[in-house]
Design a protein around this motif. Sequence first.
Motif, short mmCIF file in Angstrom:
data_model
loop_
_atom_site.label_atom_id
_atom_site.label_comp_id
_atom_site.label_asym_id
_atom_site.label_seq_id
_atom_site.Cartn_x
_atom_site.Cartn_y
_atom_site.Cartn_z
N SER A 1 -2.73 -4.34 13.02
CA SER A 1 -1.21 -3.71 13.65
C SER A 1 -0.39 -3.09 12.49
CB SER A 1 -0.22 -4.96 14.18
OG SER A 1 -0.23 -5.76 13.29
N GLU A 2 -1.08 -3.14 11.24
CA GLU A 2 -0.30 -2.15 10.43
C GLU A 2 -0.69 -0.61 10.60
OE1 GLU A 2 -3.51 -4.05 7.39
OE2 GLU A 2 -2.95 -4.23 9.46
N TYR A 3 -1.68 -0.41 11.51
CA TYR A 3 -2.03 0.87 12.15
C TYR A 3 -1.55 1.39 13.46
CZ TYR A 3 -5.48 0.02 8.24
OH TYR A 3 -6.00 -0.58 7.23
N THR A 4 -0.80 0.19 13.97
CA THR A 4 -0.05 0.52 15.18
C THR A 4 1.51 0.31 15.29
OG1 THR A 4 -0.41 -1.60 16.03
CG2 THR A 4 -2.08 -0.19 16.38
N GLY A 5 1.83 -0.51 14.28
CA GLY A 5 3.33 -1.13 14.34
C GLY A 5 3.68 -1.87 15.66
N ASP A 6 2.46 -2.53 16.42
CA ASP A 6 2.85 -3.00 17.76
C ASP A 6 3.27 -4.54 17.26
OD1 ASP A 6 2.96 -3.49 20.32
OD2 ASP A 6 0.80 -3.63 20.50
N PHE B 1 9.41 1.10 11.98
CA PHE B 1 10.60 1.79 11.43
C PHE B 1 11.66 0.69 11.36
CE2 PHE B 1 14.88 4.40 12.37
CZ PHE B 1 14.83 4.81 10.94
N ALA B 2 12.01 -0.49 12.23
CA ALA B 2 12.91 -1.34 12.37
C ALA B 2 12.57 -2.42 11.11
CB ALA B 2 12.96 -2.08 13.52
N GLU B 3 11.20 -2.55 10.51
CA GLU B 3 10.89 -3.39 9.76
C GLU B 3 11.10 -2.60 8.13
OE1 GLU B 3 6.98 -5.82 7.68
OE2 GLU B 3 6.80 -4.22 9.10
N THR B 4 11.12 -1.17 7.90
CA THR B 4 11.59 -0.56 6.79
C THR B 4 12.90 -0.69 6.72
OG1 THR B 4 11.60 1.52 7.99
CG2 THR B 4 9.46 1.03 7.10
N GLN B 5 13.89 -0.65 8.00
CA GLN B 5 15.26 -0.82 7.72
C GLN B 5 15.61 -2.08 7.01
OE1 GLN B 5 15.56 0.29 12.08
NE2 GLN B 5 17.42 1.82 11.15
N ALA B 6 14.86 -3.29 7.59
CA ALA B 6 14.96 -4.58 7.14
C ALA B 6 14.86 -4.61 5.95
CB ALA B 6 14.43 -5.37 8.12
N PHE C 1 5.06 5.33 4.51
CA PHE C 1 4.73 4.94 5.98
C PHE C 1 3.28 4.94 6.34
CE2 PHE C 1 9.31 6.86 6.14
CZ PHE C 1 9.89 5.90 6.68
N SER C 2 3.11 4.33 7.12
CA SER C 2 1.66 4.32 7.97
C SER C 2 2.09 5.22 9.54
CB SER C 2 1.15 2.97 8.51
OG SER C 2 -0.08 3.08 9.01
N LYS D 1 -0.05 12.88 12.60
CA LYS D 1 0.70 14.14 12.86
C LYS D 1 1.81 14.06 12.13
CE LYS D 1 -3.13 15.46 14.92
NZ LYS D 1 -4.02 16.46 14.46
N ASP D 2 2.94 13.57 13.10
CA ASP D 2 4.36 13.60 12.91
C ASP D 2 5.18 12.46 13.16
OD1 ASP D 2 4.22 13.87 15.31
OD2 ASP D 2 5.15 15.75 15.78
N LYS D 3 4.44 11.52 13.28
CA LYS D 3 5.17 9.91 13.75
C LYS D 3 4.60 8.91 12.87
CE LYS D 3 5.86 11.48 18.46
NZ LYS D 3 5.56 12.73 18.51
N LEU D 4 5.52 7.96 12.84
CA LEU D 4 5.10 6.63 12.13
C LEU D 4 4.11 6.14 13.32
CD1 LEU D 4 7.64 7.05 10.66
CD2 LEU D 4 8.05 4.69 10.70
N CYS D 5 3.43 4.96 13.24
CA CYS D 5 2.51 4.42 13.96
C CYS D 5 2.99 3.53 14.97
CB CYS D 5 1.64 3.24 13.20
SG CYS D 5 0.51 4.06 11.95
N ASP D 6 4.61 3.38 14.91
CA ASP D 6 5.24 2.80 16.14
C ASP D 6 5.88 4.17 17.10
OD1 ASP D 6 7.43 3.54 14.64
OD2 ASP D 6 8.39 1.86 14.70
N GLY D 7 5.56 5.20 16.56
CA GLY D 7 6.08 6.23 17.62
C GLY D 7 7.61 6.84 16.94
N THR D 8 8.04 6.31 15.99
CA THR D 8 9.25 7.13 15.36
C THR D 8 8.91 8.20 14.62
OG1 THR D 8 10.18 4.75 15.01
CG2 THR D 8 11.02 6.51 13.59
#
Length: 319
Positions: free
Chosen positions: A136-141, A176-181, A199-200, A204-211
Amino acid sequence: MKQVEAQQLATILANGPLVVDGAMATELEKKGIDTANDLWSATALLNAPSAIKEVHRSYFVAGANIVLTNSYQANLPAFEAHGFSEDEGQHLIQKSVQLAQEARDEYAQTLSADKKRPLLIAGSVGPYGAYLANGSEYTGDYLLSKEEYKNFHRPRMQVLAQAGVDLFAFETQPNFAETQALAELLYEEFPEMLAWLSFSVDGKDKLCDGTPLKQGVSYFVDDDQIVAIGVNCTSPTNVSGLLGIMQAKTTKPLVVYPNNGDTYDPLTKRWQIDHDTPSFSKLVPQWQHAGASLIGGCCQTTPADIGEIARNIQKIKSE
């Protein structure tokens, strides 16, 4: 060597380019150490600490300015799940710093005055997803509250800071929420420490969680403790485009350390070799032109790769 002070460190990073090290697990596996488990390269903290030190030294010899502690997967919950006490887990994280420091100090003694260069230790802070050991470090899920993220990261960061790392490396961060924390925790409890944030991404142009990457970068523009920002653990062929997005949103030093181009299956924990990825000799000049000032390698990269990066950076400096 003493821990570098914050202002000195910021100056060093701003006056790059600097060379970051390469993969740890890849080199440990070459030494016969099995990393195919939920502790990954941190396994060697238990049974092969001298091998970790040898890997760190090999990267300094290759030309690295910065090596990352072998603490990406080293966290108290993971160690406790393997039967270690809190004190034992803290000692193992401390050991990851000590080994890097010993390698740095021993290597520094071999350098003549005219060959000396910045030699830094970055305390690796992997994401919560790395602890889950399910890819999940490759999905952010995954989803925790801000306080849960802080509670997870705090103990490791405390040990790394007390052991004397020069800065933190918040790396392979897909959520993204984890990086804010993490940034908030840094501000609240580690006011004298600096960090880079890497970031992971989806390639293309997004973090793995879609941000959107541009949103992630923009959020930290005014955070003085996040002194560099970038991406890691992606294909080298993605880097130039990602640098373009980041450079448009920040003037902070940009850090990139991609994989060697091979593709990882997080379920089987195996790599599929890609023979078509351009060489670092071809890519590094492009990355520097696109704004990268800290350049290294992530999974599957070797001291030979880092040596190639270092030579190309030096060549560009001398032109």
